[in-house]
Scaffold this motif. Structure first.
Motif, PDB file in Angstrom:
ATOM      1  N   ILE A  69      90.849  34.375  76.881  1.00  0.00           N
ATOM      2  CA  ILE A  69      89.746  33.890  77.718  1.00  0.00           C
ATOM      3  C   ILE A  69      88.861  35.040  78.189  1.00  0.00           C
ATOM      4  O   ILE A  69      87.657  35.060  77.924  1.00  0.00           O
ATOM      5  CB  ILE A  69      90.304  33.088  78.915  1.00  0.00           C
ATOM      6  CG1 ILE A  69      90.994  31.820  78.391  1.00  0.00           C
ATOM      7  CG2 ILE A  69      89.184  32.732  79.888  1.00  0.00           C
ATOM      8  CD1 ILE A  69      91.709  30.995  79.432  1.00  0.00           C
ATOM      9  N   LEU A  70      89.453  36.021  78.857  1.00  0.00           N
ATOM     10  CA  LEU A  70      88.628  37.114  79.395  1.00  0.00           C
ATOM     11  C   LEU A  70      88.044  37.957  78.259  1.00  0.00           C
ATOM     12  O   LEU A  70      86.944  38.508  78.383  1.00  0.00           O
ATOM     13  CB  LEU A  70      89.447  37.973  80.363  1.00  0.00           C
ATOM     14  CG  LEU A  70      90.002  37.222  81.588  1.00  0.00           C
ATOM     15  CD1 LEU A  70      90.724  38.179  82.538  1.00  0.00           C
ATOM     16  CD2 LEU A  70      88.920  36.463  82.350  1.00  0.00           C
TER      17      LEU A  70
ATOM     18  N   GLY B 152      86.544  30.184  82.897  1.00  0.00           N
ATOM     19  CA  GLY B 152      86.376  29.161  83.938  1.00  0.00           C
ATOM     20  C   GLY B 152      85.758  29.719  85.199  1.00  0.00           C
ATOM     21  O   GLY B 152      86.444  30.004  86.180  1.00  0.00           O
TER      22      GLY B 152
ATOM     23  N   TRP C  20      97.150  26.575  80.413  1.00  0.00           N
ATOM     24  CA  TRP C  20      96.363  27.815  80.542  1.00  0.00           C
ATOM     25  C   TRP C  20      97.143  28.920  79.830  1.00  0.00           C
ATOM     26  O   TRP C  20      98.327  29.124  80.141  1.00  0.00           O
ATOM     27  CB  TRP C  20      96.205  28.106  82.036  1.00  0.00           C
ATOM     28  CG  TRP C  20      95.425  29.320  82.369  1.00  0.00           C
ATOM     29  CD1 TRP C  20      94.207  29.691  81.879  1.00  0.00           C
ATOM     30  CD2 TRP C  20      95.808  30.326  83.322  1.00  0.00           C
ATOM     31  NE1 TRP C  20      93.807  30.863  82.465  1.00  0.00           N
ATOM     32  CE2 TRP C  20      94.768  31.275  83.342  1.00  0.00           C
ATOM     33  CE3 TRP C  20      96.915  30.521  84.150  1.00  0.00           C
ATOM     34  CZ2 TRP C  20      94.800  32.395  84.176  1.00  0.00           C
ATOM     35  CZ3 TRP C  20      96.948  31.634  84.964  1.00  0.00           C
ATOM     36  CH2 TRP C  20      95.903  32.562  84.974  1.00  0.00           C
TER      37      TRP C  20
ATOM     38  N   TYR D 181      92.118  24.677  91.610  1.00  0.00           N
ATOM     39  CA  TYR D 181      90.823  23.974  91.569  1.00  0.00           C
ATOM     40  C   TYR D 181      90.690  22.953  92.689  1.00  0.00           C
ATOM     41  O   TYR D 181      90.014  21.926  92.521  1.00  0.00           O
ATOM     42  CB  TYR D 181      90.641  23.301  90.191  1.00  0.00           C
ATOM     43  CG  TYR D 181      90.575  24.326  89.093  1.00  0.00           C
ATOM     44  CD1 TYR D 181      89.368  24.945  88.777  1.00  0.00           C
ATOM     45  CD2 TYR D 181      91.717  24.732  88.412  1.00  0.00           C
ATOM     46  CE1 TYR D 181      89.299  25.923  87.804  1.00  0.00           C
ATOM     47  CE2 TYR D 181      91.665  25.718  87.437  1.00  0.00           C
ATOM     48  CZ  TYR D 181      90.450  26.306  87.139  1.00  0.00           C
ATOM     49  OH  TYR D 181      90.375  27.288  86.183  1.00  0.00           O
TER      50      TYR D 181
ATOM     51  N   LYS E 178      87.800  29.850  92.640  1.00  0.00           N
ATOM     52  CA  LYS E 178      86.813  28.842  92.258  1.00  0.00           C
ATOM     53  C   LYS E 178      86.179  28.204  93.492  1.00  0.00           C
ATOM     54  O   LYS E 178      84.972  28.153  93.617  1.00  0.00           O
ATOM     55  CB  LYS E 178      87.445  27.752  91.392  1.00  0.00           C
ATOM     56  CG  LYS E 178      88.548  28.218  90.472  1.00  0.00           C
ATOM     57  CD  LYS E 178      88.073  28.943  89.235  1.00  0.00           C
ATOM     58  CE  LYS E 178      89.261  29.594  88.550  1.00  0.00           C
ATOM     59  NZ  LYS E 178      89.042  30.076  87.227  1.00  0.00           N
TER      60      LYS E 178
HETATM   61  C1  LMR Z   1      90.127  30.268  83.008  1.00  0.00           C
HETATM   62  O1  LMR Z   1      91.060  29.551  82.640  1.00  0.00           O
HETATM   63  O2  LMR Z   1      89.106  30.447  82.339  1.00  0.00           O
HETATM   64  C2  LMR Z   1      90.196  30.942  84.352  1.00  0.00           C
HETATM   65  O3  LMR Z   1      91.335  30.560  85.036  1.00  0.00           O
HETATM   66  C3  LMR Z   1      90.029  32.396  84.272  1.00  0.00           C
HETATM   67  C4  LMR Z   1      91.196  33.110  83.709  1.00  0.00           C
HETATM   68  O4  LMR Z   1      91.688  34.019  84.388  1.00  0.00           O
HETATM   69  O5  LMR Z   1      91.642  32.787  82.608  1.00  0.00           O
END
Ligand code: LMR
Length: 401
Positions: A14-15, A35, A131, A215, A247
């Motif tokens: 993701i990052l 996110g 996740w 969230y 968030k």
């Molecule tokens: C996401 O799922 O995009 C967020 O929670 C940011 C991350 O740290 O992954």
């Protein structure tokens, strides 16, 4: 092997995408990856209530000395009330203890380390999908992982029957990671009845629920979003909650989170906290202050709190309207898929149903970034990029069936 032959680690799912997005020179690029909430202009603003609290802090702060290992006491008290509800029995009775943490990830990690220390042969059960960082965090704490069914691609909803059946077979003292609301990555949540059923299974099987609560306020509202958690507090089981204010306060880079430890009595909770404190001490010593000081101030001041709740409602409102706009935009292009399920999903994420090959096409040919598996952050959609996005999705559905 020596250090000179170390190969680079793969980029974060993701990052790492954000880094690639930033480097992409194409002006039409759209980031639907990480996110992070974005407004209509595609910005991630500092909330007005946060700015105000920062100004007040700047004026009034007298020291940068260390916080206690478990963090700012006022923050812990306010956060417990936000997470469990004002006057909730777990708060009144003292059977919850809070440890401030560097973000929700920090809370997950110290919670996982704590559980692992006392339950070395337990497994961690993660939703399929979840996740991606859940896998990393629990593995790093030494847990073997198992999946429980969650998402049903054919109905684009919850595989509740299979989920319940699997969790009914999870052994005592195993750890089950649950997303309280706005499930990441699918946007598919349990109903209140389904939560009650899962809590009854937990009580029967005596596994340990560990909630990820990142969230709150983005699903149906600050209060409604905690509903899934509440039946578990009546089971007498240990309950852990990792809360994040990245968030709902927009405090992403301030790393502001908390671990809640709910025990069956105050003495037990106090004992657990001492072990979490010992873990924190060797991991990062004590938590960063700034974000927690902001949250504690806003939650303590009735008018600032009301203003903040308004800001959370506005973020949620934008997410809901963007979901609508996306569904309508795709329908108007006559795409062969009924995307109306996007309206039923909650929070920032939507499991779009796009395949990895379609995700790759959109990134390579259209500069549209999504997480592998087809997760999109709908908050990245703006009035300016909506048409281009819908055109591109319509094209990829034809080009890469
Ligand atoms: C996401 O799922 O995009 C967020 O929670 C940011 C991350 O740290 O992954």
């Amino acid at each position: 092997m020596d250090l000179r032959s170390v190969a680079p680690a793969p980029p974060d799912a993701i990052l790492g995408l954000t880094e690639a997005f930033k480097k992409d020179p194409r002006p039409e690029k759209i980031n639907l990856g990480v996110g992070v909430f974005m407004d209509d202009a595609g910005r991630t603003p500092v909330l007005a209530t946060v700015k105000q609290a920062e100004e007040d802090l700047q004026r009034e702060e007298t020291t940068k000395s260390y916080l206690p290992i478990a963090g700012l006491p006022a923050y812990g008290e306010r956060v417990a009330e936000l997470v469990f509800g004002p006057g909730h029995e777990v708060v009144r009775s003292g059977r919850v203890r809070m440890a401030q943490s560097p973000g929700g990830t920090g809370a997950l990690r110290i919670g996982a380390e704590f559980l692992r220390k006392f339950l070395p042969s337990s497994k961690a059960w993660l939703s399929a999908p979840t996740w991606p960082n859940h896998k990393g965090v629990f593995a790093a704490a030494g847990f073997g992982a198992a999946d429980y069914p969650y998402y049903d691609p054919s109905s684009r909803g919850l595989a509740f029957g299979k989920m319940a059946e699997m969790l009914d077979g999870a052994p005592e003292n195993d750890v089950v990671v649950l997303h309280v609301c706005c499930h990441n990555p699918t946007g598919v949540d349990l109903s209140a009845d389904q939560w009650r059923e899962v809590a009854a299974i937990a009580a029967r099987r005596r596994w340990i629920p560990f909630f990820d609560f990142a969230y709150q306020g983005f699903g149906a509202g600050l209060e409604a979003d905690r509903a899934g958690l509440l039946p578990f507090l009546e089971t007498g089981l240990p309950v852990l909650v990792a809360a994040s204010f990245s968030k709902n306060f927009g405090l992403y880079n301030e790393r502001t989170g908390a671990l809640a430890l709910v025990a069956s009595d105050p003495g037990e909770a106090a004992a657990w906290l001492t072990h979490v404190q010992a873990l924190v001490r060797v991991l990062y010593s004590n938590p960063p202050a700034h974000g927690a000081a902001i949250v504690a101030r806003i939650l303590a001041d009735p008018s600032e709190r009301a203003a903040w709740e308004g800001e959370v409602d506005a973020m949620r409102g934008r997410i809901v309207s963007v979901r609508d706009a996306l569904v309508q935009g795709l329908r108007a292009r006559g795409v062969p898929v009924d995307f109306s399920f996007i309206r039923r999903q909650r929070g920032m994420f939507s499991f779009s149903g796009l395949t990895d090959a379609q995700v790759a096409f959109l990134r390579e040919k259209k500069a549209i970034y999504m997480v592998g598996g087809g997760r999109i952050n709908v908050a990245g959609i703006t009035p300016r990029n909506l048409d281009y996005l819908c055109d591109s999705v319509a094209e990829v559905l034809r080009a890469v069936p």
